[in-house]
Motif scaffolding. Structure first.
Motif, PDB file in Angstrom:
ATOM      1  N   VAL A  19     -20.766  15.892   6.002  1.00  0.00           N
ATOM      2  CA  VAL A  19     -21.693  14.967   6.642  1.00  0.00           C
ATOM      3  C   VAL A  19     -21.836  15.218   8.139  1.00  0.00           C
ATOM      4  O   VAL A  19     -22.817  14.794   8.754  1.00  0.00           O
ATOM      5  N   PHE A  20     -20.908  15.935   8.749  1.00  0.00           N
ATOM      6  CA  PHE A  20     -20.955  16.146  10.192  1.00  0.00           C
ATOM      7  C   PHE A  20     -21.991  17.188  10.605  1.00  0.00           C
ATOM      8  O   PHE A  20     -22.334  17.281  11.780  1.00  0.00           O
ATOM      9  N   ALA A  67     -21.165   7.553  10.007  1.00  0.00           N
ATOM     10  CA  ALA A  67     -20.532   6.393   9.380  1.00  0.00           C
ATOM     11  C   ALA A  67     -21.242   6.010   8.091  1.00  0.00           C
ATOM     12  O   ALA A  67     -20.600   5.638   7.098  1.00  0.00           O
ATOM     13  N   ASP A  68     -22.576   6.097   8.079  1.00  0.00           N
ATOM     14  CA  ASP A  68     -23.325   5.776   6.865  1.00  0.00           C
ATOM     15  C   ASP A  68     -22.931   6.697   5.721  1.00  0.00           C
ATOM     16  O   ASP A  68     -22.894   6.285   4.559  1.00  0.00           O
ATOM     17  N   GLY A  69     -22.616   7.959   6.047  1.00  0.00           N
ATOM     18  CA  GLY A  69     -22.242   8.904   5.010  1.00  0.00           C
ATOM     19  C   GLY A  69     -20.808   8.766   4.539  1.00  0.00           C
ATOM     20  O   GLY A  69     -20.464   9.226   3.448  1.00  0.00           O
ATOM     21  N   LEU A  70     -19.962   8.126   5.360  1.00  0.00           N
ATOM     22  CA  LEU A  70     -18.537   8.028   5.031  1.00  0.00           C
ATOM     23  C   LEU A  70     -18.108   6.660   4.527  1.00  0.00           C
ATOM     24  O   LEU A  70     -17.054   6.532   3.895  1.00  0.00           O
ATOM     25  N   MET A  71     -18.906   5.630   4.803  1.00  0.00           N
ATOM     26  CA  MET A  71     -18.449   4.258   4.598  1.00  0.00           C
ATOM     27  C   MET A  71     -18.099   3.925   3.156  1.00  0.00           C
ATOM     28  O   MET A  71     -17.288   3.045   2.900  1.00  0.00           O
ATOM     29  N   LEU A 124     -13.428   2.731   7.817  1.00  0.00           N
ATOM     30  CA  LEU A 124     -13.704   3.277   9.139  1.00  0.00           C
ATOM     31  C   LEU A 124     -13.293   2.318  10.240  1.00  0.00           C
ATOM     32  O   LEU A 124     -13.401   1.100  10.099  1.00  0.00           O
ATOM     33  N   GLU A 125     -12.854   2.892  11.336  1.00  0.00           N
ATOM     34  CA  GLU A 125     -12.457   2.109  12.505  1.00  0.00           C
ATOM     35  C   GLU A 125     -13.104   2.704  13.746  1.00  0.00           C
ATOM     36  O   GLU A 125     -13.463   3.882  13.793  1.00  0.00           O
TER      37      GLU A 125
END
Length: 212
Positions: A190-191, A43-47, A52-53
């Motif tokens: 990021v995954f 989440a930190d890499g995508l926010m 995000l949900e």
């Protein structure tokens, strides 16, 4: 003199086709806490790009993390108020943990992707692309899953490409084993932080496609 510009609009993952109101990505304090070290890092890499949900249910399928990214592309002539060739791209991301994964699990997600495309994509000349990326987080990756995912590619033209296209991506990661596999055009990014950095992320990939 013309100018190309790309604008990122982040909006909620749609629980139904009618809920499509855009919203801005939320500040970090408003991003859910997954109580999962790996997912929190994701989440930190995508926010900054995705809205995000947490705990999203889509057509009976539950996902621990989901998000949406939208990019709008415009060409300007002389002034930004004079624009043309407007079109946009969207990325829907769905991720969850599972105890194991089979080839049937992956084909079910592919079917889900096609169903969502039928419901969510408004096909017209302003639509460039929509991507559906499904990420499964598991303890280990079997040879059958690795073979299927690595050889998978599913891209569908809409009205012979006049209304753009959509593509379905598969990613399977085993963080504890630092193992991963992805379909041909997926961005594992990021995954799989243990892998060598890829030349482009999801945002860069979409921008590059828009400028082609």
């Amino acid at each position: 003199m013309s100018d190309d510009s790309d604008t990122v609009n982040d909006s909620d993952v749609r629980p139904s086709p009618s809920d499509s109101t855009p919203s801005r990505a939320r500040p970090r304090e408003d991003v859910p806490d997954w109580d999962d070290e790996y997912l929190d890092r994701i989440a930190d890499g995508l926010m900054h790009s995705y809205d995000l949900e947490q705990e999203t249910n889509v057509r009976g399928e539950s996902f621990t993390l989901s998000g949406q990214l939208r990019i709008e592309h415009q060409k300007h002539f002389l002034h930004s108020s004079i624009n043309y060739a407007n079109h946009g791209s969207e990325e829907y991301l769905f991720a969850r943990r599972q105890r194991s994964v089979t080839r049937d699990d992956l084909t079910s997600l592919v079917d889900l992707g096609h169903e969502l495309a039928d419901e969510w994509i408004e096909g017209d000349e302003t639509h460039y692309s929509t991507d559906f990326t499904f990420v499964l987080i598991v303890p280990e990756i079997t040879d059958a899953v690795r073979t299927f995912a690595s050889g998978f590619r599913d891209r569908t033209l809409l009205k012979f490409g006049y209304y753009g296209h959509y593509e379905i991506h598969l990613v399977v990661v085993a963080p504890e084993a630092q193992d991963s596999v992805k379909s041909k055009n997926a961005d594992i990014g990021v995954f799989a932080p243990w892998r060598d950095p890829e030349p482009a992320g999801l945002f860069d990939r979409l921008v590059r496609r828009l400028k082609q």
